[in-house]
Design a protein around this motif. Structure first.
Motif, mmCIF file in Angstrom:
data_model
loop_
_atom_site.group_PDB
_atom_site.id
_atom_site.type_symbol
_atom_site.label_atom_id
_atom_site.label_comp_id
_atom_site.label_asym_id
_atom_site.label_seq_id
_atom_site.Cartn_x
_atom_site.Cartn_y
_atom_site.Cartn_z
ATOM 1 N N LEU A 40 0.897 -1.208 0.120
ATOM 2 C CA LEU A 40 0.112 -0.029 0.116
ATOM 3 C C LEU A 40 0.746 1.270 -0.078
ATOM 4 C CD1 LEU A 40 -2.352 -1.043 2.669
ATOM 5 C CD2 LEU A 40 -2.640 -1.480 0.511
ATOM 6 N N ALA A 41 0.640 2.034 -0.885
ATOM 7 C CA ALA A 41 1.563 3.401 -1.111
ATOM 8 C C ALA A 41 0.803 4.413 -1.012
ATOM 9 C CB ALA A 41 2.226 3.419 -2.472
ATOM 10 N N VAL A 42 1.315 5.621 -0.762
ATOM 11 C CA VAL A 42 0.809 7.018 -0.621
ATOM 12 C C VAL A 42 1.900 7.903 -1.263
ATOM 13 C CG1 VAL A 42 -0.104 8.911 0.828
ATOM 14 C CG2 VAL A 42 -0.996 6.827 1.274
ATOM 15 N N LEU A 43 1.257 8.753 -2.186
ATOM 16 C CA LEU A 43 2.181 9.652 -3.073
ATOM 17 C C LEU A 43 1.734 11.116 -2.563
ATOM 18 C CD1 LEU A 43 3.826 10.714 -5.433
ATOM 19 C CD2 LEU A 43 1.757 10.455 -6.927
ATOM 20 N N LEU A 44 2.769 11.782 -2.203
ATOM 21 C CA LEU A 44 2.354 13.288 -1.637
ATOM 22 C C LEU A 44 3.022 14.275 -2.663
ATOM 23 C CD1 LEU A 44 3.304 13.111 2.027
ATOM 24 C CD2 LEU A 44 1.081 12.566 1.047
ATOM 25 N N VAL A 45 2.154 14.880 -3.205
ATOM 26 C CA VAL A 45 2.584 15.974 -4.380
ATOM 27 C C VAL A 45 2.738 17.259 -3.649
ATOM 28 C CG1 VAL A 45 2.166 16.771 -6.680
ATOM 29 C CG2 VAL A 45 1.368 14.485 -5.977
ATOM 30 N N SER A 46 3.924 17.963 -3.651
ATOM 31 C CA SER A 46 3.949 19.138 -2.814
ATOM 32 C C SER A 46 3.471 20.352 -3.367
ATOM 33 C CB SER A 46 5.548 19.386 -2.624
ATOM 34 O OG SER A 46 6.005 19.884 -3.920
ATOM 35 N N ASP A 47 3.415 21.528 -2.634
ATOM 36 C CA ASP A 47 3.212 22.798 -3.064
ATOM 37 C C ASP A 47 4.436 23.244 -3.888
ATOM 38 O OD1 ASP A 47 4.979 23.768 -1.180
ATOM 39 O OD2 ASP A 47 3.345 24.360 0.220
ATOM 40 N N ALA A 120 -2.265 -0.957 -4.095
ATOM 41 C CA ALA A 120 -2.988 0.268 -3.930
ATOM 42 C C ALA A 120 -2.440 1.366 -3.655
ATOM 43 C CB ALA A 120 -4.142 -0.109 -2.741
ATOM 44 N N ILE A 121 -3.041 2.666 -4.225
ATOM 45 C CA ILE A 121 -2.142 3.740 -4.083
ATOM 46 C C ILE A 121 -3.132 5.079 -3.663
ATOM 47 C CG2 ILE A 121 -0.763 5.465 -5.078
ATOM 48 C CD1 ILE A 121 0.225 3.324 -7.241
ATOM 49 N N GLY A 122 -2.931 5.797 -2.721
ATOM 50 C CA GLY A 122 -3.440 6.910 -2.498
ATOM 51 C C GLY A 122 -2.704 8.144 -2.832
ATOM 52 N N ALA A 123 -3.281 9.178 -3.270
ATOM 53 C CA ALA A 123 -2.307 10.397 -3.390
ATOM 54 C C ALA A 123 -3.150 11.628 -2.628
ATOM 55 C CB ALA A 123 -2.427 10.676 -4.573
ATOM 56 N N ALA A 124 -2.070 12.404 -2.190
ATOM 57 C CA ALA A 124 -2.597 13.704 -1.568
ATOM 58 C C ALA A 124 -1.901 14.813 -2.154
ATOM 59 C CB ALA A 124 -2.204 13.887 -0.081
ATOM 60 N N GLY A 125 -2.421 15.983 -2.560
ATOM 61 C CA GLY A 125 -1.779 17.136 -3.302
ATOM 62 C C GLY A 125 -2.016 18.289 -2.486
#
Length: 239
Positions: A40-47, A120-125
């Motif tokens: 299980l992965a989470v991708l964080l996309v920065s400002d 499975a992947i979640g992403a927060a921007g």
């Protein structure tokens, strides 16, 4: 849309902050933290301030502690926005670091994660990154999307989203004011196939989730509340 708030309260960047390490993922340098054997992965996309922001990396470590393999890529290729650089105003900087290119790079990162066995992947921007995450959500490339004080995101974008989504907004936000985020909520509510969660945090400004001062107890508390909401989204849908 974007606003001057997108560039306020810049963090002091540090290449050594955080509990993880920097590796190549999908052709980009990325801060990596969490169990390497997790599926299980989470991708964080920065400002616009990039992947070396200490509070962003602390959040990555917090999400990793819940069992996720967390990836925070350098979408700006070593050139995050510098507020005090008179030779590189934000309009010029954005010409070289648009969200279209960010989306292409994010797609490559997602593909790389899946190739290593991530299921499975979640992403927060965050701000700039929210637009990138929306584009991933339109293509069903991720299992859950979270937008924190988004910039550049439109109602039409939200109408095209095909994945579960959380939106965490600020009461004081010129880039995505509460009225706009209410429209986001209405658009998501009309999509029976998508679970959604929209929350407006009172008394906070654009950027509050990652651009807070550790010395400001109230700001830290609000940021931590948003972090719990993010983690709740990923725990529910990234499994």
């Amino acid at each position: 849309m974007a606003s001057s708030q997108c560039c306020e309260n810049p963090p002091t960047l540090s290449s050594t902050c955080g509990q993880g390490c920097v590796e190549d993922v999908g052709g980009l340098k990325a801060y990596i933290t969490g169990p390497s054997d997790s599926k299980l992965a989470v991708l964080l996309v920065s400002d616009v301030f990039g992947y070396e922001a200490p509070n962003l990396r602390k959040l990555a470590d917090k999400i990793a502690a819940a069992g996720f393999y967390v990836v925070v890529p350098d979408f700006f290729y070593g050139e995050p926005y510098e507020l005090n650089n008179p030779n590189r105003p934000i309009a010029d900087w954005k010409k070289d670091h648009g969200t279209d290119k960010g989306t292409e790079d994010a797609e490559a990162v997602v593909a790389a994660l899946k190739s290593k066995g991530i299921s499975a992947i979640g992403a927060a921007g965050f701000c700039w990154g929210a637009k990138v995450v929306v584009e991933l959500g339109k293509q069903s490339l991720i299992n859950a999307a979270a937008l924190c004080h988004p910039s550049f995101v439109t109602v039409d974008d939200i109408k095209e989203v095909k994945t579960h989504m959380a939106i965490l907004g600020a009461e004081i936000d010129r880039a995505s004011p509460p009225e706009l985020e209410k429209q986001f909520e209405e658009a998501l509510s009309a999509k029976a196939e998508v679970d959604s969660f929209v929350k407006i945090f009172p008394g906070v400004e654009h950027g509050w989730t990652v651009r807070y001062s550790d010395d400001d107890e109230a700001a830290v508390k609000k940021a931590e509340e948003s972090h719990q909401d993010l983690l709740g989204c990923f725990t529910k849908y990234v499994k």
